[in-house]
Design an enzyme around this catalytic site. Structure first.
Site, mmCIF file in Angstrom:
data_model
loop_
_atom_site.group_PDB
_atom_site.id
_atom_site.type_symbol
_atom_site.label_atom_id
_atom_site.label_comp_id
_atom_site.label_asym_id
_atom_site.label_seq_id
_atom_site.Cartn_x
_atom_site.Cartn_y
_atom_site.Cartn_z
ATOM 1 N N THR A 134 0.834 -1.204 0.000
ATOM 2 C CA THR A 134 0.000 0.000 0.000
ATOM 3 C C THR A 134 0.865 1.249 0.000
ATOM 4 O O THR A 134 1.992 1.242 0.525
ATOM 5 C CB THR A 134 -0.909 0.028 1.248
ATOM 6 O OG1 THR A 134 -1.546 1.294 1.358
ATOM 7 C CG2 THR A 134 -0.103 -0.200 2.522
ATOM 8 N N ASP A 135 0.330 2.338 -0.539
ATOM 9 C CA ASP A 135 1.053 3.604 -0.504
ATOM 10 C C ASP A 135 1.216 4.138 0.916
ATOM 11 O O ASP A 135 2.081 4.990 1.174
ATOM 12 C CB ASP A 135 0.362 4.653 -1.389
ATOM 13 C CG ASP A 135 -1.101 4.898 -1.054
ATOM 14 O OD1 ASP A 135 -1.611 4.330 -0.065
ATOM 15 O OD2 ASP A 135 -1.750 5.660 -1.801
ATOM 16 N N GLU A 136 0.442 3.630 1.856
ATOM 17 C CA GLU A 136 0.507 4.142 3.224
ATOM 18 C C GLU A 136 1.827 3.837 3.922
ATOM 19 O O GLU A 136 2.141 4.445 4.949
ATOM 20 C CB GLU A 136 -0.660 3.607 4.041
ATOM 21 C CG GLU A 136 -1.999 4.080 3.519
ATOM 22 C CD GLU A 136 -3.162 3.725 4.419
ATOM 23 O OE1 GLU A 136 -3.031 3.940 5.641
ATOM 24 O OE2 GLU A 136 -4.183 3.251 3.912
ATOM 25 N N TYR A 160 -1.582 -0.094 11.014
ATOM 26 C CA TYR A 160 -1.786 -0.815 9.744
ATOM 27 C C TYR A 160 -0.626 -0.586 8.799
ATOM 28 O O TYR A 160 -0.028 -1.530 8.266
ATOM 29 C CB TYR A 160 -3.087 -0.371 9.081
ATOM 30 C CG TYR A 160 -3.136 -0.690 7.604
ATOM 31 C CD1 TYR A 160 -3.103 -2.013 7.157
ATOM 32 C CD2 TYR A 160 -3.197 0.332 6.655
ATOM 33 C CE1 TYR A 160 -3.118 -2.312 5.796
ATOM 34 C CE2 TYR A 160 -3.217 0.041 5.299
ATOM 35 C CZ TYR A 160 -3.173 -1.275 4.876
ATOM 36 O OH TYR A 160 -3.180 -1.571 3.537
ATOM 37 N N LYS A 164 2.226 -3.295 7.311
ATOM 38 C CA LYS A 164 2.478 -3.540 5.885
ATOM 39 C C LYS A 164 3.931 -3.223 5.526
ATOM 40 O O LYS A 164 4.545 -3.914 4.706
ATOM 41 C CB LYS A 164 1.515 -2.714 5.036
ATOM 42 C CG LYS A 164 0.073 -3.189 5.082
ATOM 43 C CD LYS A 164 -0.099 -4.595 4.517
ATOM 44 C CE LYS A 164 0.098 -4.635 3.020
ATOM 45 N NZ LYS A 164 -0.167 -5.989 2.448
#
Length: 361
Positions: A134-136, A160, A164
């Site tokens: 994810t870009d997060e 989260y 990741k």
């Protein structure tokens, strides 16, 4: 390549990927999913009777079960999407995110490595392990900062995102230390039909149709890049088929939008497409918009530079945000039985818990 093992295939992105693989390839597909609250077998109704589709109800933290899956199906590739993915839930209960996203990824990597090590030379050379991130993991951006690229530093803000990021590092370490042939992708916010209603777009659509408040965090000025799930699924297939091992590919929709503008666009579409269901006394569906306190550590902006996957693999998003959102709203209007079953089942409590909160990530 004959068999592809997809983890988390009953989830929103995983089910879209399986539908893409069944439609666009000749491979057999094995869906490995533990069917947590966000896993919905209804999303696979179109392919569940296909002779090339198989389902294994397995948790990726269960090494013995994974060993049996690898031995039984002899996959040529793994596409790893199984993950806890909701930011608000990670703030409330980070432990399950560490268990699934970090320990589960480690367990899956070890099962895949043991299986891969026992293959003959040709099959070992052809094997691939694709990990979806994810870009997060990159944190957030200032208003004028360039989009995240594959070279951007990691700076996760939420439990989260941190889980990741840890999984990404494990995958790269297994490539460097053991030589496991891995690929990584990093995507922006996905949307489209069949998304579990804890996420922003379906949460707002379904809440509006039920005349419930549409809670927006803070000032709603947080910016996200929106990627249609079918475009994402196609990108994942192309990376698996032609991506270079050890490389990361960013996948974005070229659709940056403020959260508040997304909610207003949904309301405008519902005013047009479902005027008869507009709440009595409300000034259109937008009258349901309610501001709620911002969540801790809320990232201000995400954006993705998808130039690498475009130049190397020729991928481009087909759906604009406007066209994709219209199709998504129409799908939820046309498939009320699908989401009514979801809300009526055991997963209803997860949606109810989000009534006064929702993820803007």
């Amino acid at each position: 390549m004959t068999t592809i093992l997809v983890t988390g295939g009953a989830g929103f992105i995983g089910s879209a990927l399986i539908r893409e693989l069944i439609a666009a390839t000749a491979h057999d597909i094995v869906n490995v999913d533990s069917l947590t609250y966000a896993g919905n077998p209804d999303s696979l109704a179109d392919v569940s009777d296909d002779a090339r589709y198989a389902f294994e109800r397995v948790d990726i933290t269960d090494r013995a079960a994974l060993n049996r899956v690898f031995a039984r199906h002899q996959p040529a590739a793994v596409m790893h999407l199984a993950a806890e993915s909701h930011v608000d839930r990670s703030i409330d209960d980070p432990g399950i995110f560490i268990s699934t996203n970090v320990a589960g990824t480690c367990t899956l990597l070890e099962a895949a490595r043991a299986y891969w090590s026992g293959l003959d030379d040709a099959r070992r050379h052809a094997f691939r392990f694709l990990h979806v991130s994810t870009d997060e993991v990159h944190g957030d951006l200032g208003p004028a900062a360039p989009p995240f690229s594959e070279a951007s530093a990691y700076a996760p803000s939420s439990p989260y995102a941190a889980s990741k990021a840890a999984a990404d590092h494990l995958v790269r370490a297994w490539h460097r230390t053991y030589g496991l042939p891995v690929l990584l992708t990093c995507c922006s916010n996905n949307y489209g039909p069949r998304q579990f209603p804890e996420k922003l777009i379906p949460h707002m659509i379904l809440s509006a149709l039920q005349g419930r408040p549409l809670p927006v965090y803070g000032d709603g000025a947080q910016v996200r890049d929106w990627l249609h799930v079918d475009d994402h699924a196609r990108a994942l297939r192309m990376v698996l088929e032609r991506g270079r091992t050890g490389e990361t590919y960013h996948v974005g929709g070229h659709g940056e939008q403020r959260n508040l503008d997304v909610v207003r666009a949904i309301c405008a579409l519902l005013d047009e497409l479902a005027p008869a269901r507009r709440p009595a006394g409300a000034a259109g569906y937008a009258g349901l918009i309610t501001r709620v306190p911002d969540r801790p550590g809320h990232d201000a902006r995400y954006a993705i530079d998808a130039g690498k996957i475009g130049s190397e693999l020729g991928w481009r998003p087909r759906a604009s945000f406007d066209s994709g959102l219209r199709d998504t709203v129409r799908w939820y209007l046309d498939n009320e039985a699908w989401w009514r079953r979801l809300l009526a089942g055991d997963r209803r409590q997860a949606c109810t818990d989000m009534a006064g909160r929702r993820e803007g990530a």
